[in-house]
Design an enzyme around this catalytic site. Structure first.
Site, PDB file in Angstrom:
ATOM      1  N   ASP A   8       0.862  -1.181   0.000  1.00 64.36           N
ATOM      2  CA  ASP A   8       0.000   0.000   0.000  1.00 64.36           C
ATOM      3  C   ASP A   8       0.903   1.236   0.000  1.00 64.36           C
ATOM      4  O   ASP A   8       1.805   1.362   0.828  1.00 64.36           O
ATOM      5  CB  ASP A   8      -0.891  -0.020   1.249  1.00 64.36           C
ATOM      6  CG  ASP A   8      -1.938   1.087   1.232  1.00 64.36           C
ATOM      7  OD1 ASP A   8      -3.129   0.764   1.162  1.00 64.36           O
ATOM      8  OD2 ASP A   8      -1.545   2.277   1.293  1.00 64.36           O
ATOM      9  N   ASP A 105      -3.885   2.387  -5.071  1.00 59.03           N
ATOM     10  CA  ASP A 105      -2.542   2.400  -4.462  1.00 59.03           C
ATOM     11  C   ASP A 105      -2.195   1.113  -3.734  1.00 59.03           C
ATOM     12  O   ASP A 105      -1.327   1.102  -2.878  1.00 59.03           O
ATOM     13  CB  ASP A 105      -2.368   3.622  -3.549  1.00 59.03           C
ATOM     14  CG  ASP A 105      -2.860   3.392  -2.149  1.00 59.03           C
ATOM     15  OD1 ASP A 105      -3.807   2.612  -1.967  1.00 59.03           O
ATOM     16  OD2 ASP A 105      -2.278   3.988  -1.216  1.00 59.03           O
ATOM     17  N   GLU A 106      -2.873   0.008  -4.112  1.00 56.44           N
ATOM     18  CA  GLU A 106      -2.518  -1.241  -3.420  1.00 56.44           C
ATOM     19  C   GLU A 106      -2.618  -2.456  -4.319  1.00 56.44           C
ATOM     20  O   GLU A 106      -3.310  -2.431  -5.332  1.00 56.44           O
ATOM     21  CB  GLU A 106      -3.374  -1.432  -2.172  1.00 56.44           C
ATOM     22  CG  GLU A 106      -4.847  -1.380  -2.425  1.00 56.44           C
ATOM     23  CD  GLU A 106      -5.649  -1.582  -1.142  1.00 56.44           C
ATOM     24  OE1 GLU A 106      -5.500  -2.638  -0.510  1.00 56.44           O
ATOM     25  OE2 GLU A 106      -6.433  -0.684  -0.804  1.00 56.44           O
TER      26      GLU A 106
HETATM   27  P1  TTP Z   1      -5.200   4.957   1.334  1.00 51.38           P
HETATM   28  O1  TTP Z   1      -4.169   3.932   1.022  1.00 51.38           O
HETATM   29  O2  TTP Z   1      -6.312   4.577   2.261  1.00 51.38           O
HETATM   30  O3  TTP Z   1      -4.507   6.237   1.968  1.00 51.38           O
HETATM   31  P2  TTP Z   1      -3.108   6.904   1.646  1.00 51.38           P
HETATM   32  O4  TTP Z   1      -2.335   6.134   0.649  1.00 51.38           O
HETATM   33  O5  TTP Z   1      -3.334   8.335   1.319  1.00 51.38           O
HETATM   34  O6  TTP Z   1      -2.373   6.877   3.044  1.00 51.38           O
HETATM   35  P3  TTP Z   1      -1.717   5.617   3.799  1.00 51.38           P
HETATM   36  O7  TTP Z   1      -0.276   5.981   3.966  1.00 51.38           O
HETATM   37  O8  TTP Z   1      -2.438   5.546   5.104  1.00 51.38           O
HETATM   38  O9  TTP Z   1      -1.936   4.421   2.946  1.00 51.38           O
HETATM   39  O10 TTP Z   1      -5.868   5.464   0.007  1.00 51.38           O
HETATM   40  C1  TTP Z   1      -5.143   5.620  -1.206  1.00 51.38           C
HETATM   41  C2  TTP Z   1      -5.579   6.874  -1.929  1.00 51.38           C
HETATM   42  O11 TTP Z   1      -6.968   6.790  -2.220  1.00 51.38           O
HETATM   43  C3  TTP Z   1      -5.385   8.136  -1.131  1.00 51.38           C
HETATM   44  O12 TTP Z   1      -4.093   8.701  -1.311  1.00 51.38           O
HETATM   45  C4  TTP Z   1      -6.484   9.021  -1.659  1.00 51.38           C
HETATM   46  C5  TTP Z   1      -7.558   8.078  -2.118  1.00 51.38           C
HETATM   47  N1  TTP Z   1      -8.677   8.078  -1.132  1.00 51.38           N
HETATM   48  C6  TTP Z   1      -9.750   8.924  -1.350  1.00 51.38           C
HETATM   49  O13 TTP Z   1      -9.787   9.651  -2.343  1.00 51.38           O
HETATM   50  N2  TTP Z   1     -10.758   8.944  -0.422  1.00 51.38           N
HETATM   51  C7  TTP Z   1     -10.755   8.160   0.702  1.00 51.38           C
HETATM   52  O14 TTP Z   1     -11.686   8.213   1.521  1.00 51.38           O
HETATM   53  C8  TTP Z   1      -9.638   7.284   0.908  1.00 51.38           C
HETATM   54  C9  TTP Z   1      -9.570   6.409   2.140  1.00 51.38           C
HETATM   55  C10 TTP Z   1      -8.614   7.275  -0.037  1.00 51.38           C
HETATM   56 MG    MG Z   2      -2.103   4.103   0.835  1.00 48.29          MG
END
Ligand code: TTP
Ligand code: MG
Length: 363
Positions: A8, A105-106
């Site tokens: 992720d 992103d995963e």
């Molecule tokens: P995430 O992997 O949940 O968050 P992140 O990558 O920003 O942070 P982390 O380091 O905790 O992994 O989500 C990936 C992307 O998806 C995030 O950058 C933005 C988008 N996203 C949204 O647009 N709305 C949301 O509610 C969430 C949870 C994520």
């Molecule tokens: Mg993330």
């Protein structure tokens, strides 16, 4: 025992923005809506600096502004994040063809049949993502998807967590129920009303009780999941139909050496591509576009699919000989199709992966 990796990206949208606004590094950055906290819109994500103020995804931009007045607000540029996401996935797929795309992103990789220690594989992935894309990610490696996903979240950002079955009581049971995949706010509330706050407390609840409260299917899922049990396969979806490579010349040419050398190189790359995916091709097609933009193709189909470079080269060149090459050529390309998984052929390292068949089990 399976070996599943979950990756992720860290603060993904914000991290991609920081690449092109390096002057914002270390600052509180909020990405969301049109990037204007006076207008409607929610936070997509925030840098870890902004999170320290309580800013999080899905919060109204206005609230984020109140919590962190000095934050820099940026608009969402989904096109850019998708491009970077595709680059991440292509690095992962290169390292392990059995990949499940888990979202922007995963992703999950099935490393069961990969060589090398978990530390070395994860280190290699992190290094490539850092050096080629300038980004960090967090990785979890565990015997199944459920545990791998929890693990990747345990030491963010830039984390690496390797979990074994026997780590479940110490590492998983203390976590709040929401950390369990498949547990949303409603179940959290229902469990809370039963006095169950942690994953360990779910595991300590009699399965009959869970089934009585949540029904047979979801109740037994909760029972198994709380013990770290999950046998879902990776859903790879990804079955390429063809593999092609082409090149446009700086200057149009009909020099045979240039054309045949270029085609040889393209054939080599296309063959590498299918071999990496554990596939063999039946049809080899050469495409030639002349300076006046006329495009022609010549192809040959084999009785048996092959990933043998010498056979593919020979066919590519004999196809090339079938063109009228009096006009200078602008573009030359090769396409391999009629792709089949290579059965356990030990002469080709990637083809010997028994799990390759899984690609086809889950179309
Ligand atoms: P995430 O992997 O949940 O968050 P992140 O990558 O920003 O942070 P982390 O380091 O905790 O992994 O989500 C990936 C992307 O998806 C995030 O950058 C933005 C988008 N996203 C949204 O647009 N709305 C949301 O509610 C969430 C949870 C994520
Ligand atoms: Mg993330």
């Amino acid at each position: 025992m399976r070996r599943i990796l979950h990756l992720d990206m860290d603060a993904f949208f914000a991290a991609v923005e920081l690449r092109r606004h390096p002057e914002l590094t270390g600052k509180a950055v909020v990405v969301g809506g049109r990037g204007d906290p006076t207008r409607r819109g929610v936070v997509s994500t925030a840098s870890y600096e902004a999170r320290a103020f309580g800013v999080h995804s899905a919060m109204p931009l206005r609230t984020a502004k109140k919590l962190c007045p000095r934050a820099v607000f940026l608009p969402v540029d989904y096109g850019e994040y998708s491009r970077v996401s595709a680059q991440v996935k292509s690095i992962l797929r290169e390292l392990c063809p059995i990949m499940e795309d888990g979202g922007i992103d995963e992703a999950y990789l099935d490393l069961t049949h990969s060589d090398g220690t978990s530390e070395a594989i994860a280190g290699g992935i992190k290094e490539r993502i850092r050096s080629e894309l300038g980004l960090t990610c967090s990785i979890g490696i565990a015997p199944n998807k459920l545990l791998a996903k929890i693990a990747s979240d345990l030491q963010k950002p830039d984390g690496l967590t390797i979990l074994h079955e026997e780590d479940v009581p110490a590492r998983i049971w203390p976590l709040p129920v929401r950390k369990l995949w498949g547990v949303g706010p409603k179940t959290e509330e229902h469990l809370g009303a039963m006095g169950v706050q942690t994953i360990g407390e779910i595991a300590a609840t009699a399965p009959e009780t869970l089934i009585r409260e949540f029904g047979r299917s979801y109740g037994s899922f909760l029972h198994r999941a709380s013990r770290g049990l999950d046998d879902r396969p990776l859903v790879t979806h990804w079955v390429p139909k063809s593999s092609s490579r082409e090149t446009t010349f700086q200057r149009d040419t009909n020099d045979w050496h240039t054309l045949s050398d270029t085609l040889r190189e393209l054939a080599r790359k296309a063959t590498d591509d299918i071999r990496k995916d554990g596939l063999k091709a039946r049809t080899i097609t050469v495409k030639v576009r002349t300076g006046d933009f006329e495009t022609h193709t010549r192809g040959k189909t084999l009785k048996e699919a092959t990933d043998d470079l010498s056979i593919i080269l020979r066919l590519a060149l004999s196809n090339l000989l079938r063109f009228d090459l009096r006009k200078p050529v602008r573009l030359i390309g090769i396409r391999l199709d009629g792709l089949h998984p290579a059965p356990g052929d030990s002469s080709s390292p990637s083809a010997s992966l028994p799990v390759q068949l899984r690609l086809w089990d889950h179309p």
